[in-house]
Design an enzyme around this catalytic site. Structure first.
Site, PDB file in Angstrom:
ATOM      1  N   ASP A 109       0.873  -1.171   0.000  1.00 32.60           N
ATOM      2  CA  ASP A 109       0.000   0.000   0.000  1.00 32.60           C
ATOM      3  C   ASP A 109       0.909   1.220   0.000  1.00 32.60           C
ATOM      4  O   ASP A 109       1.594   1.500   0.987  1.00 32.60           O
ATOM      5  CB  ASP A 109      -0.894  -0.019   1.248  1.00 32.60           C
ATOM      6  CG  ASP A 109      -1.837   1.179   1.285  1.00 32.60           C
ATOM      7  OD1 ASP A 109      -1.625   2.145   0.513  1.00 32.60           O
ATOM      8  OD2 ASP A 109      -2.782   1.150   2.092  1.00 32.60           O
TER       9      ASP A 109
ATOM     10  N   THR B  70      -9.359   3.113 -18.965  1.00 35.35           N
ATOM     11  CA  THR B  70      -9.131   2.003 -18.021  1.00 35.35           C
ATOM     12  C   THR B  70     -10.426   1.794 -17.237  1.00 35.35           C
ATOM     13  O   THR B  70     -11.224   2.730 -17.065  1.00 35.35           O
ATOM     14  CB  THR B  70      -7.960   2.307 -17.057  1.00 35.35           C
ATOM     15  OG1 THR B  70      -8.224   3.518 -16.355  1.00 35.35           O
ATOM     16  CG2 THR B  70      -6.650   2.437 -17.809  1.00 35.35           C
TER      17      THR B  70
ATOM     18  N   TYR C 137      -5.517  16.359  -7.040  1.00 33.14           N
ATOM     19  CA  TYR C 137      -4.902  15.282  -7.830  1.00 33.14           C
ATOM     20  C   TYR C 137      -3.833  15.859  -8.761  1.00 33.14           C
ATOM     21  O   TYR C 137      -2.694  15.376  -8.815  1.00 33.14           O
ATOM     22  CB  TYR C 137      -5.995  14.573  -8.634  1.00 33.14           C
ATOM     23  CG  TYR C 137      -5.489  13.611  -9.681  1.00 33.14           C
ATOM     24  CD1 TYR C 137      -5.015  12.359  -9.333  1.00 33.14           C
ATOM     25  CD2 TYR C 137      -5.509  13.962 -11.046  1.00 33.14           C
ATOM     26  CE1 TYR C 137      -4.560  11.464 -10.304  1.00 33.14           C
ATOM     27  CE2 TYR C 137      -5.063  13.085 -12.016  1.00 33.14           C
ATOM     28  CZ  TYR C 137      -4.586  11.838 -11.641  1.00 33.14           C
ATOM     29  OH  TYR C 137      -4.133  10.962 -12.602  1.00 33.14           O
TER      30      TYR C 137
ATOM     31  N   LYS D 211       0.387  15.242  -9.104  1.00 36.74           N
ATOM     32  CA  LYS D 211       1.050  14.802 -10.341  1.00 36.74           C
ATOM     33  C   LYS D 211       2.074  15.849 -10.809  1.00 36.74           C
ATOM     34  O   LYS D 211       3.144  15.490 -11.308  1.00 36.74           O
ATOM     35  CB  LYS D 211       0.004  14.530 -11.432  1.00 36.74           C
ATOM     36  CG  LYS D 211      -0.927  13.349 -11.105  1.00 36.74           C
ATOM     37  CD  LYS D 211      -0.163  12.046 -11.007  1.00 36.74           C
ATOM     38  CE  LYS D 211      -1.064  10.833 -10.964  1.00 36.74           C
ATOM     39  NZ  LYS D 211      -0.311   9.573 -10.963  1.00 36.74           N
TER      40      LYS D 211
HETATM   41  N1  LIG Z   1      -6.628   6.346 -17.084  1.00 40.53           N
HETATM   42  C1  LIG Z   1      -6.410   7.645 -17.265  1.00 40.53           C
HETATM   43  O1  LIG Z   1      -7.142   8.324 -18.009  1.00 40.53           O
HETATM   44  C2  LIG Z   1      -5.245   8.312 -16.585  1.00 40.53           C
HETATM   45  C3  LIG Z   1      -4.945   9.631 -16.953  1.00 40.53           C
HETATM   46  C4  LIG Z   1      -3.875  10.265 -16.368  1.00 40.53           C
HETATM   47  C5  LIG Z   1      -3.104   9.606 -15.426  1.00 40.53           C
HETATM   48  N2  LIG Z   1      -3.408   8.339 -15.073  1.00 40.53           N
HETATM   49  C6  LIG Z   1      -2.554   7.699 -14.064  1.00 40.53           C
HETATM   50  O2  LIG Z   1      -2.182   6.419 -14.508  1.00 40.53           O
HETATM   51  C7  LIG Z   1      -1.941   5.576 -13.384  1.00 40.53           C
HETATM   52  C8  LIG Z   1      -2.707   4.275 -13.574  1.00 40.53           C
HETATM   53  O3  LIG Z   1      -4.085   4.570 -13.599  1.00 40.53           O
HETATM   54  P1  LIG Z   1      -5.145   3.637 -14.351  1.00 40.53           P
HETATM   55  O4  LIG Z   1      -5.999   4.495 -15.193  1.00 40.53           O
HETATM   56  O5  LIG Z   1      -4.459   2.487 -14.959  1.00 40.53           O
HETATM   57  O6  LIG Z   1      -6.072   3.185 -13.132  1.00 40.53           O
HETATM   58  P2  LIG Z   1      -6.154   1.834 -12.291  1.00 40.53           P
HETATM   59  O7  LIG Z   1      -6.408   0.690 -13.185  1.00 40.53           O
HETATM   60  O8  LIG Z   1      -7.104   2.097 -11.173  1.00 40.53           O
HETATM   61  O9  LIG Z   1      -4.686   1.695 -11.728  1.00 40.53           O
HETATM   62  C9  LIG Z   1      -4.286   2.259 -10.520  1.00 40.53           C
HETATM   63  C10 LIG Z   1      -3.311   1.308  -9.897  1.00 40.53           C
HETATM   64  O10 LIG Z   1      -2.789   1.915  -8.719  1.00 40.53           O
HETATM   65  C11 LIG Z   1      -2.859   0.985  -7.664  1.00 40.53           C
HETATM   66  N3  LIG Z   1      -3.059   1.706  -6.415  1.00 40.53           N
HETATM   67  C12 LIG Z   1      -3.996   2.640  -6.114  1.00 40.53           C
HETATM   68  N4  LIG Z   1      -3.840   3.041  -4.843  1.00 40.53           N
HETATM   69  C13 LIG Z   1      -2.796   2.349  -4.331  1.00 40.53           C
HETATM   70  C14 LIG Z   1      -2.149   2.314  -3.091  1.00 40.53           C
HETATM   71  N5  LIG Z   1      -2.563   3.059  -2.051  1.00 40.53           N
HETATM   72  N6  LIG Z   1      -1.114   1.477  -2.907  1.00 40.53           N
HETATM   73  C15 LIG Z   1      -0.674   0.700  -3.932  1.00 40.53           C
HETATM   74  N7  LIG Z   1      -1.241   0.677  -5.149  1.00 40.53           N
HETATM   75  C16 LIG Z   1      -2.287   1.498  -5.345  1.00 40.53           C
HETATM   76  C17 LIG Z   1      -4.024   0.061  -7.989  1.00 40.53           C
HETATM   77  O11 LIG Z   1      -3.780  -1.226  -7.468  1.00 40.53           O
HETATM   78  P3  LIG Z   1      -4.602  -1.886  -6.245  1.00 40.53           P
HETATM   79  O12 LIG Z   1      -6.019  -1.535  -6.405  1.00 40.53           O
HETATM   80  O13 LIG Z   1      -4.287  -3.348  -6.394  1.00 40.53           O
HETATM   81  O14 LIG Z   1      -3.985  -1.293  -5.036  1.00 40.53           O
HETATM   82  C18 LIG Z   1      -3.957  -0.009  -9.506  1.00 40.53           C
HETATM   83  O15 LIG Z   1      -3.117  -1.050  -9.926  1.00 40.53           O
HETATM   84  C19 LIG Z   1      -2.357   6.367 -12.151  1.00 40.53           C
HETATM   85  O16 LIG Z   1      -1.219   6.924 -11.537  1.00 40.53           O
HETATM   86  C20 LIG Z   1      -3.230   7.464 -12.725  1.00 40.53           C
HETATM   87  O17 LIG Z   1      -3.235   8.624 -11.918  1.00 40.53           O
HETATM   88  C21 LIG Z   1      -4.459   7.668 -15.624  1.00 40.53           C
END
Ligand SMILES: NC(=O)c1ccc[n+]([C@@H]2O[C@H](COP(=O)([O-])OP(=O)(O)OC[C@H]3O[C@@H](n4cnc5c(N)ncnc54)[C@H](OP(=O)(O)O)[C@@H]3O)[C@@H](O)[C@H]2O)c1
Length: 247
Positions: free
Chosen positions: A62, A185, A150, A154
């Site tokens: 975590d 996602t 947020y 970042k």
């Molecule tokens: N999708 C978009 O449009 C987008 C845009 C800009 C930036 N991002 C960034 O891309 C990254 C991945 O996002 P995603 O869209 O792929 O969403 P996601 O599928 O929800 O991925 C987030 C990941 O972070 C992990 N996580 C969250 N809180 C955590 C914690 N306290 N400790 C450890 N692991 C944690 C989750 O794993 P567990 O649940 O197993 O803990 C999950 O694997 C993030 O940093 C997000 O801010 C995404």
């Protein structure tokens, strides 16, 4: 197979962009340590990697808990590639932002990333090589209503990307970031809603949402020797979102 004999740790490798990055890094020959809070999802990613002929293990952590971050660093040991992808993204208008959620954002996205990197970069520097890729967001590069806290976490990680690039360049460690735009996602679709997210995608210059794979390809490029002379940059993977003048 440009990453044979390399070990890569992917935080937040249990789903979305991190899962795709873990699969691609393994396909390039890296041994991948998948991390996240969900053991079921993490081991499922390991199984997918192994089914494709790759090598991986899952380590629960975590990122919002510093003891857990230390345990992850200890268990991971020496890594060649660190992908700081784990991220919390609860959005709120500033006047409605509660302190607990603000703290979760800062502790997960900024503090966890900072101290995990600090713990792992020492061995990279001692070895004289390594690559860190931070996953930030276009929300940290532009002004987004409802994403102030947020976006600030970042933007802070983009700042760390530049500082760390300079701090560790002479030790052979490169540090870069990928700033995803609107990436489809499951968890983001669940938060924003399928139709609303598709509407947002139409406002992107490329007129569509990105795929997790497209964001992951940018991560793997920056992690790889192909980006050998690149450090300190934030690369948007955003379909032209940041280039748009009249967002
Ligand atoms: N999708 C978009 O449009 C987008 C845009 C800009 C930036 N991002 C960034 O891309 C990254 C991945 O996002 P995603 O869209 O792929 O969403 P996601 O599928 O929800 O991925 C987030 C990941 O972070 C992990 N996580 C969250 N809180 C955590 C914690 N306290 N400790 C450890 N692991 C944690 C989750 O794993 P567990 O649940 O197993 O803990 C999950 O694997 C993030 O940093 C997000 O801010 C995404």
């Amino acid at each position: 197979m440009q990453l044979r004999n390399k070990t890569a740790l992917v935080t937040g490798g249990t789903s979305g962009i991190g899962r795709e990055a873990a699969l691609l890094l393994a396909a390039e020959g890296a041994f991948v340590i998948v991390s996240g809070r969900s053991a079921a999802k993490g081991w499922a990613v390991v199984a997918d990697i192994e089914a494709a002929g790759g090598r991986a293990m899952f380590v629960p952590a975590d990122l919002s808990d510093l003891d857990s971050v230390s345990r992850l660093a200890e268990t991971a040991g020496e890594v060649d590639i660190l992908v700081n992808n784990a991220g919390a993204f609860p959005f709120a208008p500033t006047v409605e932002q509660d302190v607990a959620t603000f703290t979760t954002l800062v502790d997960t996205n900024l503090r966890g990333t900072y101290f995990l990197t600090a713990a792992l970069v020492r061995a990279m520097a001692a070895k004289g090589s390594g690559s860190v890729v931070n996953v930030t967001s276009v929300a940290g590069l532009s002004g987004m209503a409802v994403a102030s806290a947020y976006g600030a976490t970042k933007a802070a990680v983009d700042s760390l990307t530049r500082a760390w690039a300079v701090e560790f360049a002479s030790s052979g460690v490169r540090v870069n970031a990928v700033a995803p735009g609107h990436i489809r996602t499951d968890n983001v679709v669940a938060m924003i809603g399928e139709d609303s997210f598709d509407e947002l995608g139409k406002k992107v210059p490329m007129r569509r949402l990105g795929t997790p794979r497209e964001a992951a390809e940018a991560i793997v490029f920056l992690a790889s020797p192909k980006a050998g002379y690149i450090t300190g940059v934030t690369l948007p993977a955003d379909g032209g979102f940041m280039a748009l003048g009249d967002r």
